[in-house]
Design a protein around this motif. Structure first.
Motif, mmCIF file in Angstrom:
data_model
loop_
_atom_site.group_PDB
_atom_site.id
_atom_site.type_symbol
_atom_site.label_atom_id
_atom_site.label_comp_id
_atom_site.label_asym_id
_atom_site.label_seq_id
_atom_site.Cartn_x
_atom_site.Cartn_y
_atom_site.Cartn_z
ATOM 1 N N LEU A 5 106.779 -10.755 0.005
ATOM 2 C CA LEU A 5 105.720 -10.962 1.210
ATOM 3 C C LEU A 5 105.827 -11.811 2.138
ATOM 4 N N GLN A 6 106.286 -13.140 1.935
ATOM 5 C CA GLN A 6 106.953 -14.066 2.460
ATOM 6 C C GLN A 6 108.009 -13.612 3.449
ATOM 7 N N MET A 7 108.794 -12.802 3.116
ATOM 8 C CA MET A 7 109.922 -12.234 3.734
ATOM 9 C C MET A 7 109.366 -11.364 4.749
ATOM 10 N N LEU A 8 108.627 -10.364 4.426
ATOM 11 C CA LEU A 8 108.043 -9.404 5.231
ATOM 12 C C LEU A 8 107.204 -10.037 6.479
ATOM 13 N N SER A 9 106.676 -11.326 6.086
ATOM 14 C CA SER A 9 105.909 -11.828 7.155
ATOM 15 C C SER A 9 106.896 -12.460 8.144
ATOM 16 N N ALA A 10 107.944 -13.077 7.591
ATOM 17 C CA ALA A 10 108.929 -13.673 8.500
ATOM 18 C C ALA A 10 109.812 -12.611 9.250
ATOM 19 N N ALA A 11 109.905 -11.327 8.696
ATOM 20 C CA ALA A 11 110.547 -10.382 9.604
ATOM 21 C C ALA A 11 109.479 -9.656 10.595
ATOM 22 N N GLY A 12 108.222 -9.924 10.655
ATOM 23 C CA GLY A 12 107.370 -9.536 11.772
ATOM 24 C C GLY A 12 106.299 -8.825 11.146
ATOM 25 N N ALA A 13 106.007 -8.788 10.130
ATOM 26 C CA ALA A 13 104.422 -8.327 9.604
ATOM 27 C C ALA A 13 103.457 -9.183 10.034
ATOM 28 N N ASP A 14 102.490 -8.612 10.748
ATOM 29 C CA ASP A 14 101.160 -9.511 11.143
ATOM 30 C C ASP A 14 100.243 -9.201 10.080
ATOM 31 N N VAL A 15 100.210 -8.164 9.190
ATOM 32 C CA VAL A 15 99.175 -7.960 8.239
ATOM 33 C C VAL A 15 100.101 -7.652 6.877
ATOM 34 N N LEU A 16 99.679 -8.218 5.994
ATOM 35 C CA LEU A 16 100.288 -7.760 4.488
ATOM 36 C C LEU A 16 99.073 -7.242 3.773
ATOM 37 N N GLU A 17 99.212 -5.911 3.318
ATOM 38 C CA GLU A 17 98.503 -5.310 2.757
ATOM 39 C C GLU A 17 99.064 -5.312 1.210
ATOM 40 N N VAL A 18 98.189 -5.794 0.366
ATOM 41 C CA VAL A 18 98.651 -5.988 -1.189
ATOM 42 C C VAL A 18 97.981 -4.982 -1.882
ATOM 43 N N GLY A 19 98.677 -4.017 -2.506
ATOM 44 C CA GLY A 19 98.209 -2.842 -3.337
ATOM 45 C C GLY A 19 97.728 -3.521 -4.686
ATOM 46 N N LEU A 20 96.559 -3.207 -5.104
ATOM 47 C CA LEU A 20 96.387 -3.293 -6.620
ATOM 48 C C LEU A 20 96.788 -2.005 -7.284
ATOM 49 N N PRO A 21 97.798 -2.321 -8.402
ATOM 50 C CA PRO A 21 98.327 -1.212 -9.002
ATOM 51 C C PRO A 21 97.178 -0.457 -9.841
ATOM 52 N N HIS A 22 97.268 0.747 -10.061
ATOM 53 C CA HIS A 22 96.517 1.788 -10.598
ATOM 54 C C HIS A 22 97.144 2.905 -11.011
ATOM 55 N N PRO A 23 96.959 3.318 -12.370
ATOM 56 C CA PRO A 23 97.767 4.545 -12.764
ATOM 57 C C PRO A 23 97.427 5.568 -12.165
ATOM 58 N N HIS A 24 96.096 5.985 -11.396
ATOM 59 C CA HIS A 24 95.620 7.163 -11.214
ATOM 60 C C HIS A 24 95.309 7.119 -9.778
ATOM 61 N N ALA A 25 96.227 7.195 -8.889
ATOM 62 C CA ALA A 25 95.945 6.832 -7.461
ATOM 63 C C ALA A 25 96.549 8.237 -6.627
ATOM 64 N N PRO A 26 95.157 8.744 -6.178
ATOM 65 C CA PRO A 26 95.411 10.078 -5.561
ATOM 66 C C PRO A 26 96.147 10.154 -4.393
ATOM 67 N N LEU A 27 96.131 9.297 -3.549
ATOM 68 C CA LEU A 27 96.742 9.132 -2.109
ATOM 69 C C LEU A 27 98.210 8.767 -2.470
ATOM 70 N N ASP A 28 98.624 8.251 -3.245
ATOM 71 C CA ASP A 28 100.196 7.691 -3.251
ATOM 72 C C ASP A 28 100.989 9.078 -4.004
ATOM 73 N N GLY A 29 102.102 8.800 -3.070
ATOM 74 C CA GLY A 29 103.016 9.783 -3.497
ATOM 75 C C GLY A 29 104.072 9.160 -4.366
ATOM 76 N N PRO A 30 105.365 9.716 -4.887
ATOM 77 C CA PRO A 30 106.322 9.272 -5.763
ATOM 78 C C PRO A 30 106.672 7.930 -5.682
ATOM 79 N N VAL A 31 107.003 7.434 -4.581
ATOM 80 C CA VAL A 31 107.526 6.109 -4.280
ATOM 81 C C VAL A 31 106.632 4.972 -4.727
ATOM 82 N N ILE A 32 105.330 5.181 -4.064
ATOM 83 C CA ILE A 32 104.214 3.798 -4.468
ATOM 84 C C ILE A 32 103.986 4.071 -5.920
ATOM 85 N N THR A 33 103.989 5.463 -6.415
ATOM 86 C CA THR A 33 103.173 5.616 -7.775
ATOM 87 C C THR A 33 104.476 4.975 -8.553
ATOM 88 N N ALA A 34 105.793 4.922 -8.342
ATOM 89 C CA ALA A 34 106.881 4.413 -9.360
ATOM 90 C C ALA A 34 106.735 2.928 -9.250
#
Length: 272
Positions: free
Chosen positions: A40-69
């Protein structure tokens, strides 16, 4: 304006700028406990103005295979809700970015709405986005978020009718999240920019809350195309995919490089 935390006020100020904000998403505890904060620190240094931290959850209907993994790997490491608050706190303390949490409803309900909102605000978050927030719980959550000084970030599904959108936008503060694609996260197909533009116009007729977009913005070129239509663009799967493919320093470097490319495309005005 209602009383909000300094973190929430900073998010409002950033989204009011003429250049769209770049938001980068990462699940807490991924790819490993502690390493999430470094990334997250590296992402900010790379130009991220907002850091969206995900709360991991095993049943996430919006998430595709990448975020699910990624969520699954985080859960296998034993990530708990208090670990998410710790990640938020460290990111807020050590970066210039606005930090917020993306979570599904069940962990919030189980933790207790007021408690969740209070602890999230204490950690330095600007707000929370709950894409599957039940309509029956929306008013209660709005009260809890308001009491804690958090922004009540709202997900606005494109298929919603005007009555439904009016209800969502009336409760929103901070931002309205207008997905660029109607599928799950990680979508890599064609984006209907005209449909997204029409939807953002609908939202602007209903509310003056800033609009951000995400889901399906798989390349910096697509980010450049959608940026003029929003106050911010959030990218997750392209960054997370780097870390899944290379769970070592190579992946971390690739994630930072990817974030920098997206940041450049979003922050650079399109000449017309």
């Amino acid at each position: 304006m209602r009383n909000i935390t300094p973190a929430a006020a900073r998010l409002t100020a950033r989204l009011a700028k003429p250049i769209p904000a770049f938001g980068a998403y990462l699940p807490a505890g991924f790819p490993a406990p502690g390493l999430d904060i470094e990334i997250l620190q590296m992402l900010s240094a790379a130009g991220a103005d907002v850091l969206e931290v995900g709360l991991p959850h095993p049943h996430a209907p919006l998430d595709g295979p990448v975020i699910t993994a990624a969520n699954q790997r985080s859960l296998e490491h034993g990530t708990q809700i208090q670990d998410v608050f710790t990640t938020v706190r460290r990111a807020a303390e050590t970066t210039q970015a606005s930090v917020l949490v993306m979570t599904y409803w069940e962990p919030v309900r189980a933790h207790g709405l007021r408690r969740f909102a209070r602890e999230l605000a204490d950690a330095g978050a600007a707000g929370a986005l709950i894409p599957d927030l039940p309509a029956a719980a929306a008013a209660v959550w709005a009260v809890a978020a308001r009491a804690a000084g958090l922004h009540n970030l709202q997900f606005t599904p494109r298929q919603a009718n005007d009555t439904e959108l009016s209800q969502v936008t009336a409760a929103a503060s901070g931002w309205l999240y207008a997905p660029a694609a109607t599928g799950r996260t990680g979508y890599q197909g064609h984006l209907d920019i005209a449909a997204l533009t029409a939807f953002t116009h609908r939202l602007k007729r209903l509310s003056d809350v800033p609009i951000v977009t995400g889901v399906g913005i798989s390349t910096p070129e697509l980010a450049e195309q959608v940026a003029p239509h929003a106050a911010g663009v959030v990218v997750g799967s392209p960054i997370v995919r780097c870390l899944l493919q290379h769970p070592d320093s190579t992946g971390v470097s690739a994630a930072a490089d990817t974030a920098a490319l997206f940041a450049d495309s979003i922050h650079t005005p399109v000449l017309t």
